[in-house]
Design a protein around this motif. Sequence first.
Motif, PDB file in Angstrom:
ATOM      1  N   TYR A   1       0.813  -1.209   0.000  1.00 16.22           N
ATOM      2  CA  TYR A   1       0.000   0.000   0.000  1.00 16.22           C
ATOM      3  C   TYR A   1       0.849   1.263   0.000  1.00 16.22           C
ATOM      4  CZ  TYR A   1       0.618  -0.879   5.062  1.00 16.22           C
ATOM      5  OH  TYR A   1       1.135  -1.161   6.312  1.00 16.22           O
TER       6      TYR A   1
ATOM      7  N   PRO B   1      -0.319   3.237  -8.700  1.00 16.06           N
ATOM      8  CA  PRO B   1      -1.602   2.551  -8.527  1.00 16.06           C
ATOM      9  C   PRO B   1      -1.636   1.257  -9.344  1.00 16.06           C
ATOM     10  CG  PRO B   1      -1.938   4.897  -8.908  1.00 16.06           C
ATOM     11  CD  PRO B   1      -0.480   4.634  -9.155  1.00 16.06           C
ATOM     12  N   GLY B   2      -2.155   0.206  -8.728  1.00 16.86           N
ATOM     13  CA  GLY B   2      -2.201  -1.080  -9.400  1.00 16.86           C
ATOM     14  C   GLY B   2      -0.896  -1.848  -9.327  1.00 16.86           C
ATOM     15  N   TYR B   3       0.004  -1.435  -8.463  1.00 19.87           N
ATOM     16  CA  TYR B   3       1.299  -2.109  -8.311  1.00 19.87           C
ATOM     17  C   TYR B   3       1.094  -3.610  -8.131  1.00 19.87           C
ATOM     18  CZ  TYR B   3       5.575  -3.630  -5.896  1.00 19.87           C
ATOM     19  OH  TYR B   3       6.699  -4.306  -5.502  1.00 19.87           O
TER      20      TYR B   3
ATOM     21  N   GLU C   1       1.747   1.658  -3.718  1.00 22.87           N
ATOM     22  CA  GLU C   1       0.556   2.013  -4.497  1.00 22.87           C
ATOM     23  C   GLU C   1       0.266   3.509  -4.473  1.00 22.87           C
ATOM     24  OE1 GLU C   1      -2.340  -0.536  -2.775  1.00 22.87           O
ATOM     25  OE2 GLU C   1      -1.580  -2.336  -3.789  1.00 22.87           O
ATOM     26  N   LEU C   2       0.822   4.210  -3.481  1.00 21.46           N
ATOM     27  CA  LEU C   2       0.687   5.668  -3.457  1.00 21.46           C
ATOM     28  C   LEU C   2       1.362   6.289  -4.674  1.00 21.46           C
ATOM     29  CD1 LEU C   2       1.509   6.337   0.314  1.00 21.46           C
ATOM     30  CD2 LEU C   2      -0.750   6.478  -0.767  1.00 21.46           C
TER      31      LEU C   2
END
Length: 318
Positions: free
Chosen positions: A40, A47-49, A43-44
């Motif tokens: 998370y 996105p969608g990592y 993902e900042l």
Amino acid sequence: HNAPQTITRAMNWLERHYKEDFFLYVDTWDPHEPWDAPPYYTELYLPGYDGELISPIYGHRKDSPGMSEERLKKAHATYCGEVTMVDTWLGYLLSQVENMGLMDKTAIVFTSDHGFYFGEHGGLFGKMTFAKRPDGTLHEWTDLEASWTHCPLYEELVTLPLLVYMPGVEPGSYNGLTSAIDMAPTVLDIFGQEVPSWMEGQSLLPRMRDASLPGREFAVSTIPFANQGDEVMSVDNVSRTLQTGLLTTVTVGDWSLLYSVDSGVSELYNLAADPGQSENVISRRGDVAADLHQMLVRFMRETNVPPRLLGPRQELRL
């Protein structure tokens, strides 16, 4: 994860000792590869990592066909995620210090040891550079026979964060030149202790109180001095051979000299006009390069660097 575990232990230690006089040194190790913070955080920035961890190649991206621009961006996002994880947990630690009522009697110093390349300067990805195989490809990280080659120390590596909180000192910034070796004298000065005469650093406490005081004349940034053919244990504590001369960066005001013992390899940049260090002006400003080089030679003599290391560095080979 190193940072959360280390800071949790530091917070537990403070719970036992916060009513005492103390000196607490906290080394989070992070943000260090592998950049594996909880997804998370990454993902900042991406996105969608998908969770993939990408190791640095310690070389130029052009020499690693599999290191696409997309993969480099993913690696940078994981790095940014880990930086954010460290920042978050340092926030927890500082909140505890504040909740314990320590802010009016505790000094706090935050710094780091080096930066990292993520595609700058022709595609560098890492903090040193592996020599290539005879076929032009890069050695794998796990290859214990790999050696080091030309490893420049640009600003991305040598300009470090330094934040110091001191009760009774007004917030502000200092534009003078400082060096990592100034940290020990600064801490001793904060404690009211005498700084030993053999220490080469200088306390920054007076400059924190009066930002008009001058900083260092110059700063030297280097991996421990070594000559071509020497074995060094940089980065991974594996003994590896230096195939070329080791670079040392000398910073003076707006100027940065990346000095090499090898002819035609040294570089000079005006940091005010060219902060990204994209235009090497050493051919036009050899006079400036010569001045900075002499500062390096003087520094090495004053600090008793052995003759086998000083000797090859007494000449500027443009």
